[in-house]
Design a protein around this motif. Structure first.
Motif, PDB file in Angstrom:
ATOM      1  N   GLY A 184       2.487   9.316   4.567  1.00  0.00           N
ATOM      2  CA  GLY A 184       3.353  10.477   4.448  1.00  0.00           C
ATOM      3  C   GLY A 184       4.398  10.249   3.370  1.00  0.00           C
ATOM      4  N   LYS A 185       4.870  11.315   2.754  1.00  0.00           N
ATOM      5  CA  LYS A 185       5.855  11.205   1.675  1.00  0.00           C
ATOM      6  C   LYS A 185       7.142  10.535   2.153  1.00  0.00           C
ATOM      7  N   LYS A 186       7.576  10.845   3.368  1.00  0.00           N
ATOM      8  CA  LYS A 186       8.796  10.234   3.888  1.00  0.00           C
ATOM      9  C   LYS A 186       8.638   8.727   4.040  1.00  0.00           C
ATOM     10  N   TYR A 187       7.440   8.283   4.462  1.00  0.00           N
ATOM     11  CA  TYR A 187       7.234   6.850   4.658  1.00  0.00           C
ATOM     12  C   TYR A 187       7.348   6.082   3.341  1.00  0.00           C
ATOM     13  N   GLU A 188       6.893   6.688   2.262  1.00  0.00           N
ATOM     14  CA  GLU A 188       7.006   6.021   0.960  1.00  0.00           C
ATOM     15  C   GLU A 188       8.471   5.726   0.645  1.00  0.00           C
ATOM     16  N   TYR A 189       9.361   6.676   0.893  1.00  0.00           N
ATOM     17  CA  TYR A 189      10.790   6.470   0.621  1.00  0.00           C
ATOM     18  C   TYR A 189      11.388   5.438   1.579  1.00  0.00           C
ATOM     19  N   TYR A 190      11.002   5.519   2.862  1.00  0.00           N
ATOM     20  CA  TYR A 190      11.466   4.552   3.852  1.00  0.00           C
ATOM     21  C   TYR A 190      11.016   3.145   3.453  1.00  0.00           C
ATOM     22  N   PHE A 191       9.760   2.997   3.071  1.00  0.00           N
ATOM     23  CA  PHE A 191       9.210   1.699   2.680  1.00  0.00           C
ATOM     24  C   PHE A 191       9.930   1.169   1.445  1.00  0.00           C
ATOM     25  N   ARG A 192      10.099   2.018   0.448  1.00  0.00           N
ATOM     26  CA  ARG A 192      10.774   1.602  -0.790  1.00  0.00           C
ATOM     27  C   ARG A 192      12.213   1.162  -0.497  1.00  0.00           C
ATOM     28  N   TYR A 193      12.928   1.923   0.335  1.00  0.00           N
ATOM     29  CA  TYR A 193      14.295   1.560   0.711  1.00  0.00           C
ATOM     30  C   TYR A 193      14.318   0.224   1.458  1.00  0.00           C
ATOM     31  N   GLY A 194      13.447   0.098   2.471  1.00  0.00           N
ATOM     32  CA  GLY A 194      13.427  -1.126   3.280  1.00  0.00           C
ATOM     33  C   GLY A 194      13.050  -2.345   2.464  1.00  0.00           C
ATOM     34  N   LEU A 195      12.060  -2.221   1.612  1.00  0.00           N
ATOM     35  CA  LEU A 195      11.613  -3.348   0.800  1.00  0.00           C
ATOM     36  C   LEU A 195      12.705  -3.739  -0.207  1.00  0.00           C
ATOM     37  N   THR A 196      13.310  -2.764  -0.856  1.00  0.00           N
ATOM     38  CA  THR A 196      14.386  -3.044  -1.809  1.00  0.00           C
ATOM     39  C   THR A 196      15.547  -3.731  -1.105  1.00  0.00           C
ATOM     40  N   ASN A 197      15.922  -3.229   0.060  1.00  0.00           N
ATOM     41  CA  ASN A 197      17.020  -3.818   0.835  1.00  0.00           C
ATOM     42  C   ASN A 197      16.698  -5.251   1.218  1.00  0.00           C
ATOM     43  N   THR A 198      15.487  -5.508   1.656  1.00  0.00           N
ATOM     44  CA  THR A 198      15.091  -6.845   2.072  1.00  0.00           C
ATOM     45  C   THR A 198      15.075  -7.815   0.894  1.00  0.00           C
ATOM     46  N   LEU A 199      14.503  -7.392  -0.209  1.00  0.00           N
ATOM     47  CA  LEU A 199      14.395  -8.288  -1.365  1.00  0.00           C
ATOM     48  C   LEU A 199      15.754  -8.544  -2.028  1.00  0.00           C
ATOM     49  N   THR A 200      16.665  -7.589  -1.907  1.00  0.00           N
ATOM     50  CA  THR A 200      17.998  -7.795  -2.470  1.00  0.00           C
ATOM     51  C   THR A 200      18.721  -8.850  -1.678  1.00  0.00           C
ATOM     52  N   PHE A 217       0.793  -1.220   0.000  1.00  0.00           N
ATOM     53  CA  PHE A 217       0.000   0.000   0.000  1.00  0.00           C
ATOM     54  C   PHE A 217       0.832   1.280   0.000  1.00  0.00           C
ATOM     55  N   PRO A 218       1.968   1.344   0.705  1.00  0.00           N
ATOM     56  CA  PRO A 218       2.727   2.593   0.636  1.00  0.00           C
ATOM     57  C   PRO A 218       3.233   2.922  -0.774  1.00  0.00           C
ATOM     58  N   LEU A 219       3.296   1.910  -1.642  1.00  0.00           N
ATOM     59  CA  LEU A 219       3.714   2.154  -3.026  1.00  0.00           C
ATOM     60  C   LEU A 219       2.526   2.302  -3.964  1.00  0.00           C
ATOM     61  N   THR A 220       1.477   1.529  -3.726  1.00  0.00           N
ATOM     62  CA  THR A 220       0.333   1.573  -4.629  1.00  0.00           C
ATOM     63  C   THR A 220      -0.655   2.692  -4.274  1.00  0.00           C
ATOM     64  N   MET A 221      -0.646   3.129  -3.015  1.00  0.00           N
ATOM     65  CA  MET A 221      -1.528   4.211  -2.577  1.00  0.00           C
ATOM     66  C   MET A 221      -0.746   5.204  -1.720  1.00  0.00           C
ATOM     67  N   PRO A 222       0.289   5.832  -2.284  1.00  0.00           N
ATOM     68  CA  PRO A 222       1.138   6.715  -1.482  1.00  0.00           C
ATOM     69  C   PRO A 222       0.395   7.909  -0.885  1.00  0.00           C
ATOM     70  N   GLU A 223      -0.748   8.265  -1.475  1.00  0.00           N
ATOM     71  CA  GLU A 223      -1.508   9.399  -0.947  1.00  0.00           C
ATOM     72  C   GLU A 223      -2.061   9.126   0.457  1.00  0.00           C
ATOM     73  N   CYS A 224      -2.100   7.877   0.876  1.00  0.00           N
ATOM     74  CA  CYS A 224      -2.599   7.518   2.212  1.00  0.00           C
ATOM     75  C   CYS A 224      -1.492   7.506   3.268  1.00  0.00           C
TER      76      CYS A 224
END
Length: 141
Positions: free
Chosen positions: A125-141, A116-123
């Motif tokens: 905060g903007k900072k959380y979207e970047y944190y989520f994207r970083y954390g998810l990318t780091n985990t999947l790598t 949801f933080p990627l598919t519905m970022p409007e719900c």
């Protein structure tokens, strides 16, 4: 089979991810050929106590960890426990791991509960979207 589960979300007041992990782990611990290890910052919840009584082995960091820099120290401890236990499967129940964690002794499994933080970022905060994207990318790598 030896399985280590990061059960931090189940350690105090589980809801959502914590209950998902609990329901899955309580079935795994019933299997006679499974050695279930649960890792958490602390283990004060009824669910953690029930898992210990059912035969799971608990490993506790010893200090409550919030969503702050303390997570890095917790995950460094988690990596140390992986090297001590040498699990055939390490299951990370949270998709936002702040540092690279590996399991050189077997498989690494992660549960991504929502995007949801990627598919519905409007719900969010903007900072959380970047944190989520970083954390998810780091985990999947």
């Amino acid at each position: 089979m030896k399985i280590l589960i990061d059960a931090r979300s189940m350690g105090t007041k589980p809801s959502g991810i914590g209950m998902y992990i609990y329901n899955f782990a309580k079935e795994l611990v019933k299997e006679p050929d499974m050695e279930i290890h649960l890792l958490s910052d602390i283990a004060t919840s009824n669910e953690m106590q029930a898992m210990e009584q059912a035969g799971a082995i608990l490993h506790c960091y010893g200090t409550p960890v919030g969503k702050n820099f303390g997570l890095v120290k917790y995950y460094l401890y988690l990596q140390k426990v992986i090297h001590e236990i040498r699990p055939e499967i390490f299951w990370e129940g949270n998709s936002l791991v702040p540092i690279k964690v590996t399991n050189p002794y077997g498989k690494f499994m992660v549960t991504v509960h929502d995007l949801f933080p990627l598919t519905m970022p409007e719900c969010f905060g903007k900072k959380y979207e970047y944190y989520f994207r970083y954390g998810l990318t780091n985990t999947l790598t």
